[in-house]
Design a protein around this motif. Structure first.
Motif, PDB file in Angstrom:
ATOM      1  N   GLN A 388       0.828  -1.207   0.000  1.00 38.26           N
ATOM      2  CA  GLN A 388       0.000   0.000   0.000  1.00 38.26           C
ATOM      3  C   GLN A 388       0.865   1.262   0.000  1.00 38.26           C
ATOM      4  O   GLN A 388       0.564   2.234  -0.710  1.00 38.26           O
ATOM      5  CB  GLN A 388      -0.893  -0.033   1.247  1.00 38.26           C
ATOM      6  N   PHE A 393      -1.294   4.047  -2.036  1.00 33.65           N
ATOM      7  CA  PHE A 393      -2.741   3.891  -1.930  1.00 33.65           C
ATOM      8  C   PHE A 393      -3.245   4.741  -0.776  1.00 33.65           C
ATOM      9  O   PHE A 393      -2.708   4.673   0.332  1.00 33.65           O
ATOM     10  CB  PHE A 393      -3.096   2.419  -1.680  1.00 33.65           C
ATOM     11  N   ILE A 397      -5.903  -1.678   1.038  1.00 32.28           N
ATOM     12  CA  ILE A 397      -6.129  -2.626  -0.059  1.00 32.28           C
ATOM     13  C   ILE A 397      -7.011  -3.754   0.458  1.00 32.28           C
ATOM     14  O   ILE A 397      -6.652  -4.447   1.417  1.00 32.28           O
ATOM     15  CB  ILE A 397      -4.797  -3.184  -0.589  1.00 32.28           C
ATOM     16  N   GLN A 398      -8.165  -3.960  -0.176  1.00 32.03           N
ATOM     17  CA  GLN A 398      -9.119  -4.968   0.282  1.00 32.03           C
ATOM     18  C   GLN A 398      -9.068  -6.246  -0.543  1.00 32.03           C
ATOM     19  O   GLN A 398      -9.295  -7.336  -0.018  1.00 32.03           O
ATOM     20  CB  GLN A 398     -10.549  -4.409   0.228  1.00 32.03           C
ATOM     21  N   ASP A 466      -9.030  -4.213  -6.066  1.00 34.66           N
ATOM     22  CA  ASP A 466      -8.297  -2.950  -6.001  1.00 34.66           C
ATOM     23  C   ASP A 466      -7.080  -2.997  -6.911  1.00 34.66           C
ATOM     24  O   ASP A 466      -6.725  -1.997  -7.543  1.00 34.66           O
ATOM     25  CB  ASP A 466      -7.844  -2.677  -4.559  1.00 34.66           C
ATOM     26  N   PRO A 492      -9.500  -1.420 -11.828  1.00 35.16           N
ATOM     27  CA  PRO A 492      -8.471  -1.715 -10.826  1.00 35.16           C
ATOM     28  C   PRO A 492      -7.108  -1.196 -11.263  1.00 35.16           C
ATOM     29  O   PRO A 492      -6.887  -0.904 -12.444  1.00 35.16           O
ATOM     30  CB  PRO A 492      -8.478  -3.248 -10.769  1.00 35.16           C
TER      31      PRO A 492
END
Length: 612
Positions: A388, A393, A397-398, A466, A492
């Motif tokens: 991340q 990001f 982040i999922q 993502d 994404p």
């Protein structure tokens, strides 16, 4: 059945006013009409009213009550009936505030098929085939080890059905006295079924009963002066006694399941030890989904119901279950299990001697499994956070996905998609796609088709990742760029993972979509380790699927690929000629002599084998 009104503010007073004091099951619904919790009660009004008191200590109950839009109840005759109905509803609705045990369809079993000449084999997955299932076993190695032992003890076939049907003479297993060769009628059906019955008893843990029965058969064969048959029984008895000696342990616990429970950092582990015929058959760790603030006794009750009552076919059910030391046995639960399983089941936690040692061992294993899972989760979270930061990001982040393409010389092309979240691999979301209608070996076209299969309906399903990793260089990445070109902000983040010059781990090149700039990462970077893990998992999943596809093609008779030869004609050809090898070697005249096979079709079959 009593039903509350569908409204945002649930009118609990009115609902409770008309609620009965009888035993039953209650269901709670949210505004969308989904069942969010299922519970059972000895007294419905008393139990349900406890949720709506002015002071509720448990946080789980406070959160649950705020989401209730409506409720309904089903009245039962007894508390035991309510317990069974509660388990049925939990399996049906999978409410998010109930304890949910992961389905064990993926665990391996031994299957004894229901054929004329039953086969012993390895089974994993849905139980569609008819037969008896024994297990589940802790892992595949335990099944294979058991099958190897069974082959030495009971001369029952373990070969594939296609191999069995095509035999014209006994195979090597018959020469080794590990099969009675029912495929070529060396033995009678009664002799074969006799061994099948003994093997079934052995798999049910009735070792001594099998030995006693074999001794009776040996004595009878001696009286009948059938000394060869008596010698076979004698050898079987000796092998079984040797097995008993090797597997025996200190103690006399014939059938026993022992449960350990460990909880921490929002995770729960239930450890099972399976003791059968005086020895530890195996162990298994379970990680059920447990809502926060759920007491231990509720976790164990839900686990026992879902584990033993969800699918009892072939499962070795013990007469005694040892619970963790701090859990008080539930007499109603024991009564329900005994009735459902048609045998007495005893639940106890205060034990001594060997049982106490097993109880301590189960608890140690539960703690160890929990620590191991938490360490894995911690490592995964650290690596996800590192990635991340590298990608800058702004939000956590999922979901991450990775695509890989696998084929053999351009044939049987398979695309694999693996999914990771913050806890690691999410295997329930893994997918494989068979790619057809492309030029053999065209990986770019294969990638384009795979992306379309996966993401054409992704917006409606709400499962857009993502980050999407593409295993390959700029060419493969370009296919993803073209596909997501008009997605805008919903697309994404696309990253190509190209192998280094020597294809060694740590030398991968990470390519960002759009600018095609490379991401510099050191060999020991946590973010790189995560990407390598995802990429390696996509390789493994793709290759496994491709091997399965090749194996399926290999097992498929060439006859099925010939136009004009359906299932009935294929069976007639194999039955008349004795097997696939004989069909391959047969002349046109011999093929034409099979009923239903014309001269023209015989020529087509003959030349199809010569063209291979």
């Amino acid at each position: 059945m009593t039903e509350g009104n569908q409204q945002k503010q649930f009118d609990s007073d009115n609902f409770l006013r008309h609620l009965t004091h009888q035993p039953g099951v209650y269901r709670m619904y949210d505004e969308s009409g989904d069942v969010i919790y299922v519970g059972k009660a000895k007294d419905l009004r008393k139990r349900v009213s406890s949720y709506f008191r002015e002071k509720v200590d448990r946080m789980k109950t406070q959160v649950l009550v705020k989401q209730i839009a409506s409720m309904d109840v089903t009245v039962t005759n007894t508390e035991a009936e309510a317990l069974i109905l509660e388990n049925t509803f939990i399996k049906k609705y999978r409410p998010r505030y109930n304890v949910l045990l992961r389905d064990d369809k993926s665990y391996p079993y031994i299957i004894l098929t229901a054929h004329q000449h039953p086969k012993l084999g390895f089974h994993r997955g849905a139980r569609r085939a008819k037969g008896d299932y024994f297990g589940p076993f802790p892992n595949g190695s335990a099944v294979r080890e058991s099958l190897n032992l069974l082959q030495k003890l009971f001369p029952i076939r373990q070969c594939d059905d296609s191999y069995y049907r095509a035999r014209t003479r006994p195979c090597l297993q018959y020469q080794l006295k590990r099969c009675l060769a029912p495929c070529v009628n060396v033995c009678t059906d009664d002799e074969y079924n006799e061994q099948v019955g003994l093997a079934k008893q052995f798999l049910q843990g009735k070792n001594q009963q099998v030995i006693d029965e074999l001794m009776n058969k040996m004595e009878q064969a001696s009286k009948d002066l059938d000394f060869e048959r008596a010698a076979r029984f004698r050898d079987q008895i000796a092998a079984l006694r040797k097995t008993q000696e090797r597997n025996s342990v200190t103690g006399s616990q014939q059938e026993l399941d022992v449960i350990g429970l460990a909880r921490g950092n929002g995770m729960t582990t239930v450890q099972m030890l399976f003791i059968r015929d005086n020895h530890l058959q195996g162990s298994r760790s379970y990680f059920p989904k447990v809502p926060t603030d759920t007491p231990d006794d509720e976790v164990l009750r839900a686990f026992l119901l879902q584990f033993y009552l969800s699918d009892t076919a072939g499962r070795k059910i013990p007469r005694e279950v040892v619970l963790p030391v701090d859990i008080q046995p539930d007499n109603v639960l024991a009564e329900v299990m005994s009735d459902a399983l048609s045998q007495p089941v005893k639940l106890q936690s205060s034990v001594r001697g060997d049982k106490r040692q097993y109880q301590s061992l189960a608890q140690k294993n539960a703690v160890n499994a929990l620590e191991s899972r938490l360490n894995q989760q911690s490592t995964m979270n650290r690596r996800t956070q590192a990635l991340q930061q590298v990608l800058e990001f702004g939000v956590p982040i999922q979901r991450m996905e990775c695509f890989d393409i696998s084929h053999t010389m351009g044939q049987q092309t398979v695309a694999s998609c693996v999914v990771f979240d913050q806890n690691g691999p999410k295997k329930s979301d893994y997918r494989r796609y068979n790619i057809t209608g492309i030029t053999p070996g065209d990986d770019y076209a294969a990638m384009s088709k795979a992306l379309a299969k996966r993401y054409d309906n992704a917006k409606e399903q709400g499962n857009i990742p993502d980050i999407l990793f593409i295993d390959g260089g700029k060419g493969q990445l370009a296919q993803a760029e073209n596909y997501f070109n008009d997605w805008g902000k919903e697309a994404p983040v696309l990253i190509g993972v190209a192998k280094g010059e020597s294809r060694k781990p740590g030398l991968e090149t990470l390519i960002m979509a759009g600018s095609h700039e490379t991401i510099p990462l050191s060999k020991d970077a946590s973010a790189l380790h995560l990407i390598q893990h995802i990429r390696d998992e996509s390789h493994r999943f793709a290759i496994t699927g491709h091997r399965q596809k090749r194996a399926k093609v290999k097992k498929t008779s060439t006859l099925e690929q010939i136009d004009g030869v359906g299932a009935k004609r294929r069976q007639a050809i194999l039955k008349n000629l004795g097997g696939l090898q004989e069909v391959k070697n047969a002349s046109i005249d011999k093929l034409a002599s099979v009923p239903g096979i014309s001269r023209a079709l015989a020529e087509k079959i003959y030349y199809s084998f010569r063209d291979e």
